[in-house]
Design a protein around this motif. Sequence first.
Motif, PDB file in Angstrom:
ATOM      1  N   LYS A  76       0.829  -1.205   0.000  1.00 21.57           N
ATOM      2  CA  LYS A  76       0.000   0.000   0.000  1.00 21.57           C
ATOM      3  C   LYS A  76       0.865   1.258   0.000  1.00 21.57           C
ATOM      4  O   LYS A  76       0.550   2.230  -0.683  1.00 21.57           O
ATOM      5  CB  LYS A  76      -0.948  -0.004   1.200  1.00 21.57           C
ATOM      6  N   GLU A 118       0.634   4.058  -2.883  1.00 21.76           N
ATOM      7  CA  GLU A 118       0.083   5.362  -2.524  1.00 21.76           C
ATOM      8  C   GLU A 118       1.145   6.458  -2.426  1.00 21.76           C
ATOM      9  O   GLU A 118       0.933   7.578  -2.871  1.00 21.76           O
ATOM     10  CB  GLU A 118      -0.678   5.248  -1.195  1.00 21.76           C
ATOM     11  N   ASP A 136       0.921  11.988   6.857  1.00 24.78           N
ATOM     12  CA  ASP A 136       0.049  11.473   5.797  1.00 24.78           C
ATOM     13  C   ASP A 136       0.006   9.945   5.822  1.00 24.78           C
ATOM     14  O   ASP A 136      -1.057   9.345   5.642  1.00 24.78           O
ATOM     15  CB  ASP A 136       0.523  11.957   4.423  1.00 24.78           C
ATOM     16  N   SER A 191      -2.075   8.825   8.822  1.00 26.49           N
ATOM     17  CA  SER A 191      -3.495   9.065   8.566  1.00 26.49           C
ATOM     18  C   SER A 191      -4.049   8.049   7.563  1.00 26.49           C
ATOM     19  O   SER A 191      -5.135   7.488   7.758  1.00 26.49           O
ATOM     20  CB  SER A 191      -3.681  10.484   8.044  1.00 26.49           C
ATOM     21  N   TYR A 192      -3.298   7.797   6.494  1.00 24.22           N
ATOM     22  CA  TYR A 192      -3.723   6.852   5.463  1.00 24.22           C
ATOM     23  C   TYR A 192      -3.878   5.442   6.038  1.00 24.22           C
ATOM     24  O   TYR A 192      -4.904   4.784   5.830  1.00 24.22           O
ATOM     25  CB  TYR A 192      -2.707   6.862   4.309  1.00 24.22           C
ATOM     26  N   LYS A 210      -6.865   4.989   8.375  1.00 24.72           N
ATOM     27  CA  LYS A 210      -8.145   4.824   7.675  1.00 24.72           C
ATOM     28  C   LYS A 210      -8.237   3.450   7.009  1.00 24.72           C
ATOM     29  O   LYS A 210      -9.271   2.792   7.063  1.00 24.72           O
ATOM     30  CB  LYS A 210      -8.314   5.918   6.625  1.00 24.72           C
ATOM     31  N   GLU A 211      -7.148   3.011   6.367  1.00 23.21           N
ATOM     32  CA  GLU A 211      -7.156   1.739   5.643  1.00 23.21           C
ATOM     33  C   GLU A 211      -7.309   0.537   6.574  1.00 23.21           C
ATOM     34  O   GLU A 211      -8.019  -0.403   6.270  1.00 23.21           O
ATOM     35  CB  GLU A 211      -5.868   1.576   4.823  1.00 23.21           C
TER      36      GLU A 211
END
Length: 193
Positions: free
Chosen positions: A107, A111, A172, A175-176, A179-180
């Motif tokens: 990921k 990303e 970032d 945070s990513y 959420k994932e």
Amino acid sequence: MIDILKEWIINIASLILFITAVEMLLPDNSLKKYSKFVLGLILMTVLINPIIKIFNKNFNISVYSQNISRVIYDEEKVDSIEKYKEESLKNTIKNFETNLEQIIGDKLKDEFKVLNTKIEIQAEYSDEDNNFNIKDIKIGIKDGKVEKVKKVKVSVGEKTLEEKEKDKLHDDIKSYLSKELRVEESIITVYKL
């Protein structure tokens, strides 16, 4: 006398079929050797029972052997099952952590185009939820470039633009992943390798 002999042979044959079926169904682990021992004791009692009945009319060895085998089997079974359960749970947690590390690495590559990472996951199994819980995620990031020697700047309380960009990237990523993976950001640590 012929009926007794016929019954004895039928008991032996049916017990051997039963023992064969049980041995084929048991998995290859430490429980199998104890099961073979108990089944062997039962077979010996079936073989010896008519001989003992001839000498003593009131003696029934199958009752005694069943009681003994049940006690031995239950004690060994509980210990073996607990050990097997612990080992299986440890292996499952380790596999869960390894798979999650791979997924997070993929990921981050997709990303954020981060190629060099070191990911460490700590997870645990919760009996209450019947689920795996992630306790800690540590992600080390290296950009893969050879860094130039920079001028040393001494500043008090103020971050350089590069440090601000790294902090933003770390925030970032946290945070990513939060959420994932549906976890709190507080368990995610991002650092520079």
